[in-house]
Scaffold this active site. Sequence first.
Site, mmCIF file in Angstrom:
data_model
loop_
_atom_site.group_PDB
_atom_site.id
_atom_site.type_symbol
_atom_site.label_atom_id
_atom_site.label_comp_id
_atom_site.label_asym_id
_atom_site.label_seq_id
_atom_site.Cartn_x
_atom_site.Cartn_y
_atom_site.Cartn_z
ATOM 1 N N LYS A 1 0.886 -1.160 0.000
ATOM 2 C CA LYS A 1 0.000 0.000 0.000
ATOM 3 C C LYS A 1 0.923 1.208 0.000
ATOM 4 C CE LYS A 1 -2.750 1.781 3.675
ATOM 5 N NZ LYS A 1 -3.159 3.190 3.556
ATOM 6 N N GLY B 1 -7.568 9.399 9.837
ATOM 7 C CA GLY B 1 -7.868 9.539 11.262
ATOM 8 C C GLY B 1 -8.876 10.627 11.606
ATOM 9 N N ALA C 1 -9.198 5.577 4.377
ATOM 10 C CA ALA C 1 -9.006 6.700 5.303
ATOM 11 C C ALA C 1 -10.194 7.652 5.385
ATOM 12 C CB ALA C 1 -7.757 7.512 4.965
ATOM 13 N N ASN D 1 -8.676 2.205 9.960
ATOM 14 C CA ASN D 1 -7.933 1.839 11.161
ATOM 15 C C ASN D 1 -8.468 2.593 12.367
ATOM 16 O OD1 ASN D 1 -6.061 1.165 13.123
ATOM 17 N ND2 ASN D 1 -4.276 1.692 11.930
#
Lengths: 259, 68
Positions: free
Chosen positions: A102, A163, A189, A211
Amino acid sequence: MDTMNDRLVIAGREFQSRLWVGTGKYKDFAETKKAIEASGADVVTVAVRRVNITDRSKENLLDYLDPKKYIILPNTAGCYTVEDAVRYARLARAAGVSDLVKLEVIGDEKTLFPDTAGLIEAAKILIKEGFIVLPYTNDDPIVAKKLVDIGCPAVMPLAAPIGSGLGIRNPYNLKIIMETVKVPIIVDAGVGTASDAALAMEYGADAVLMNTAIAGAQDPIAMAEAMKYGVWAGRLAYKAGRIPRKLYATASSPIEGML
Amino acid sequence: MTIQVNGESRGIGDGHTVAALLRELDIRADRVAVELNLEILDRKDFETRGLREGDRVEILSFIGGGAE
């Protein structure tokens, strides 16, 4: 539709899950493992870093994530130059067993937006060396097309900054990317919660990678499961074909038989 | 002799190979990448590749991380 047989194929490799997950920001490896199991993901992305040689008591992530069970997708996170990204990709290949990477070339610390010019340059180098490059890119259809033209077998446009949890900031661009390129699109993301993941899939994304949305939730394991269903629901809705939006009502009950 | 391992000075015996260094550090060779003076080594060369005074060795592996 049978979700188990609705497989994603990239560069000849079959992926069982359309939810891909990162392995950062968890409390410990035990929590990482539990969350990944709850998510049902078979692709997990990992970073490449120096081994701690002074404290060898530290456990290894791969003690918890069996590379035979999961597809380990190394990333070049933290790389701000073409040289660094290429170096880390090569190190990842040397440390692992596959040519998958990635690819991230980050442009700016505040937004962590990709440096797309650097990304294309690094991708060219790595593709020439036989890597299967999955590029983390902006929600820019022109860049997506360029990445595919140079040989990327999938593109990974962001939904929002890494994030941030903002969800899909530019659904129209994502839709244009999906119409422009004929390779799988993995939205990578920016997802915040299960409905964001569902929306990405409803728009026609082939998979979603996240994540922080899981690791940062108050209950990461419950959120991992929520994301699994979000992705499934969105994928099923996409395949089912939604009704068109209309301004006025359409009764669902017949008029006949009324008094 | 002294070499640099992951940015830190370390004394090792003369004639040490990369594999010997990894064993000394209790690191599983099948889970790491080793860069010697910026050259990424093939895992099959760990046993034969000797280290010399002043060599810079980087040992890396996979850690938890999503993006950035």
